[in-house]
Design a protein around this motif. Sequence first.
Motif, PDB file in Angstrom:
ATOM      1  N   SER A 188      11.250 -35.947 -53.955  1.00 38.94           N
ATOM      2  CA  SER A 188       9.396 -35.978 -54.096  1.00 38.94           C
ATOM      3  C   SER A 188       8.983 -35.044 -54.119  1.00 38.94           C
ATOM      4  N   VAL A 189       7.847 -34.140 -54.847  1.00 36.77           N
ATOM      5  CA  VAL A 189       7.496 -33.126 -55.311  1.00 36.77           C
ATOM      6  C   VAL A 189       6.990 -33.235 -53.807  1.00 36.77           C
ATOM      7  N   VAL A 190       7.790 -31.253 -53.529  1.00 41.40           N
ATOM      8  CA  VAL A 190       7.179 -30.967 -52.422  1.00 41.40           C
ATOM      9  C   VAL A 190       6.071 -30.240 -52.769  1.00 41.40           C
ATOM     10  N   ARG A 191       6.031 -29.358 -53.520  1.00 42.29           N
ATOM     11  CA  ARG A 191       4.722 -28.247 -53.319  1.00 42.29           C
ATOM     12  C   ARG A 191       4.652 -28.230 -55.317  1.00 42.29           C
TER      13      ARG A 191
ATOM     14  N   GLU B 110      -2.368 -15.861 -71.753  1.00 36.15           N
ATOM     15  CA  GLU B 110      -2.526 -16.924 -72.438  1.00 36.15           C
ATOM     16  C   GLU B 110      -3.882 -16.313 -71.521  1.00 36.15           C
ATOM     17  N   ASN B 111      -3.558 -16.374 -70.341  1.00 35.47           N
ATOM     18  CA  ASN B 111      -5.181 -15.830 -69.851  1.00 35.47           C
ATOM     19  C   ASN B 111      -5.231 -17.277 -69.000  1.00 35.47           C
ATOM     20  N   VAL B 112      -3.920 -18.114 -68.351  1.00 32.75           N
ATOM     21  CA  VAL B 112      -3.664 -19.027 -67.865  1.00 32.75           C
ATOM     22  C   VAL B 112      -3.309 -18.894 -66.399  1.00 32.75           C
ATOM     23  N   TRP B 113      -3.868 -20.088 -65.299  1.00 31.56           N
ATOM     24  CA  TRP B 113      -2.518 -20.579 -64.734  1.00 31.56           C
ATOM     25  C   TRP B 113      -1.245 -21.308 -64.579  1.00 31.56           C
ATOM     26  N   LEU B 114      -0.039 -21.435 -64.327  1.00 32.45           N
ATOM     27  CA  LEU B 114       1.006 -22.180 -65.228  1.00 32.45           C
ATOM     28  C   LEU B 114       1.301 -23.728 -63.944  1.00 32.45           C
ATOM     29  N   TYR B 115       1.616 -24.441 -63.684  1.00 32.57           N
ATOM     30  CA  TYR B 115       2.306 -25.657 -62.839  1.00 32.57           C
ATOM     31  C   TYR B 115       3.407 -25.645 -63.216  1.00 32.57           C
ATOM     32  N   ALA B 116       4.448 -26.145 -62.105  1.00 28.40           N
ATOM     33  CA  ALA B 116       5.189 -26.806 -62.288  1.00 28.40           C
ATOM     34  C   ALA B 116       5.679 -27.139 -60.770  1.00 28.40           C
ATOM     35  N   PRO B 117       6.473 -28.283 -61.385  1.00 28.46           N
ATOM     36  CA  PRO B 117       6.688 -29.431 -59.535  1.00 28.46           C
ATOM     37  C   PRO B 117       7.258 -28.990 -59.164  1.00 28.46           C
ATOM     38  N   VAL B 118       7.828 -28.366 -57.525  1.00 20.70           N
ATOM     39  CA  VAL B 118       8.765 -28.721 -57.276  1.00 20.70           C
ATOM     40  C   VAL B 118       9.215 -29.309 -56.570  1.00 20.70           C
ATOM     41  N   VAL B 119      10.974 -29.504 -56.706  1.00 23.43           N
ATOM     42  CA  VAL B 119      11.458 -31.562 -57.047  1.00 23.43           C
ATOM     43  C   VAL B 119      11.948 -31.037 -55.041  1.00 23.43           C
ATOM     44  N   ALA B 120      12.153 -31.825 -54.609  1.00 25.54           N
ATOM     45  CA  ALA B 120      13.347 -32.187 -53.373  1.00 25.54           C
ATOM     46  C   ALA B 120      13.710 -33.266 -53.685  1.00 25.54           C
ATOM     47  N   PHE B 121      15.798 -33.262 -54.009  1.00 25.57           N
ATOM     48  CA  PHE B 121      16.490 -34.485 -54.100  1.00 25.57           C
ATOM     49  C   PHE B 121      17.641 -34.587 -52.937  1.00 25.57           C
ATOM     50  N   HIS B 122      18.546 -36.156 -53.055  1.00 24.78           N
ATOM     51  CA  HIS B 122      19.270 -35.649 -52.774  1.00 24.78           C
ATOM     52  C   HIS B 122      20.749 -35.687 -53.195  1.00 24.78           C
TER      53      HIS B 122
ATOM     54  N   ALA C 241      19.802 -30.248 -62.524  1.00 22.09           N
ATOM     55  CA  ALA C 241      18.795 -31.361 -62.687  1.00 22.09           C
ATOM     56  C   ALA C 241      17.814 -30.798 -63.073  1.00 22.09           C
ATOM     57  N   TRP C 242      16.794 -32.217 -63.426  1.00 18.63           N
ATOM     58  CA  TRP C 242      15.621 -32.002 -64.764  1.00 18.63           C
ATOM     59  C   TRP C 242      14.783 -33.425 -63.948  1.00 18.63           C
ATOM     60  N   LEU C 243      13.530 -33.225 -64.191  1.00 23.96           N
ATOM     61  CA  LEU C 243      12.330 -34.348 -64.061  1.00 23.96           C
ATOM     62  C   LEU C 243      12.035 -35.135 -64.944  1.00 23.96           C
ATOM     63  N   LYS C 244      13.001 -36.670 -64.664  1.00 29.57           N
ATOM     64  CA  LYS C 244      12.098 -37.741 -66.256  1.00 29.57           C
ATOM     65  C   LYS C 244      10.727 -37.881 -65.021  1.00 29.57           C
ATOM     66  N   SER C 245       9.701 -37.351 -65.867  1.00 25.84           N
ATOM     67  CA  SER C 245       8.255 -37.604 -65.819  1.00 25.84           C
ATOM     68  C   SER C 245       7.672 -37.695 -67.956  1.00 25.84           C
ATOM     69  N   GLY C 246       6.736 -38.733 -67.854  1.00 28.98           N
ATOM     70  CA  GLY C 246       6.388 -38.604 -69.503  1.00 28.98           C
ATOM     71  C   GLY C 246       5.483 -37.328 -69.902  1.00 28.98           C
ATOM     72  N   ALA C 247       5.235 -36.671 -68.817  1.00 25.38           N
ATOM     73  CA  ALA C 247       4.969 -35.301 -69.320  1.00 25.38           C
ATOM     74  C   ALA C 247       5.974 -34.074 -69.962  1.00 25.38           C
ATOM     75  N   HIS C 248       6.821 -34.300 -68.869  1.00 22.56           N
ATOM     76  CA  HIS C 248       8.443 -33.117 -69.354  1.00 22.56           C
ATOM     77  C   HIS C 248       9.123 -33.971 -70.340  1.00 22.56           C
TER      78      HIS C 248
ATOM     79  N   PHE D 187      14.434 -28.101 -56.635  1.00 23.86           N
ATOM     80  CA  PHE D 187      14.741 -27.441 -58.520  1.00 23.86           C
ATOM     81  C   PHE D 187      13.139 -26.731 -58.466  1.00 23.86           C
ATOM     82  N   THR D 188      12.879 -26.455 -58.877  1.00 32.03           N
ATOM     83  CA  THR D 188      11.086 -25.958 -59.594  1.00 32.03           C
ATOM     84  C   THR D 188      11.345 -27.285 -61.304  1.00 32.03           C
ATOM     85  N   ALA D 189      10.864 -27.502 -61.856  1.00 30.55           N
ATOM     86  CA  ALA D 189      10.578 -27.874 -63.130  1.00 30.55           C
ATOM     87  C   ALA D 189      10.716 -27.429 -63.552  1.00 30.55           C
ATOM     88  N   ASP D 190      11.588 -27.363 -65.147  1.00 26.84           N
ATOM     89  CA  ASP D 190      11.623 -26.244 -66.169  1.00 26.84           C
ATOM     90  C   ASP D 190      10.589 -25.717 -67.116  1.00 26.84           C
TER      91      ASP D 190
END
Length: 141
Positions: A39-42, A51-63, A101-108, A72-75
Motif C-alpha cells: 500500500s502507498v503510505v505517502r 526542470e522547474n517542477v515538483w516530482l512525485y514518487a509513491p512510498v510503498v510498504a509491503f511484507h 522491490a519495485w512497483l508494478k503499475s501502468g505508469a511505472h 521503499f520509494t518507487a524508483d
Amino acid sequence: MDMGVLIKLVGGLCMLGIGVRQALQTPLLRRAGVRSPGSVVRMHREWNPDENVWLYAPVVAFHDEHGSKHEFTADISTTWTSHQRGEQVTVLYPPGRPEVAWLKSGAHTGMRLVSAGLSAILILVGLLLLGSFVRGLLSAG
C-alpha cells in the motif's frame, strides 16, 4: 586519421556505452518474481530545479514472503501523483531480495518501457557507427 572516421569511432563507443549503462540501470521488466500486496503510505515530493517542477514518487510498504515489513520509494518519479495514499498496489521483487522491490503499475511499467526503448536505440546507433567505422577501415586497408 580522417575526422569523420574519428567521429564514428568516438560517437559509436559513447552511444554504445551510454546505451548499455542505461539498459543495466533499467529495472527488470519481466513478470517473474515474488508478488506481494502493498500500500502507498505517502508520496515523496522533490523539487527538480533543472526542470522547474515538483516530482512525485509513491512510498510503498509491503511484507515479504517471510512476513518482514519493508518500505521503499518507487524508483521512477513523475510530475503528477500517480498513486494516492492508502492505495493498494502490487510489489514485485526477486525471490529472497525484497530490498530491490519495485512497483508494478501502468505508469511505472510505461516509464520502464520507454527507458528500455531509448537504451535499445542508443545501443543500435552505437553499433551502426562502429560498424561504419570498421567498414571504413577495411575499405581503406
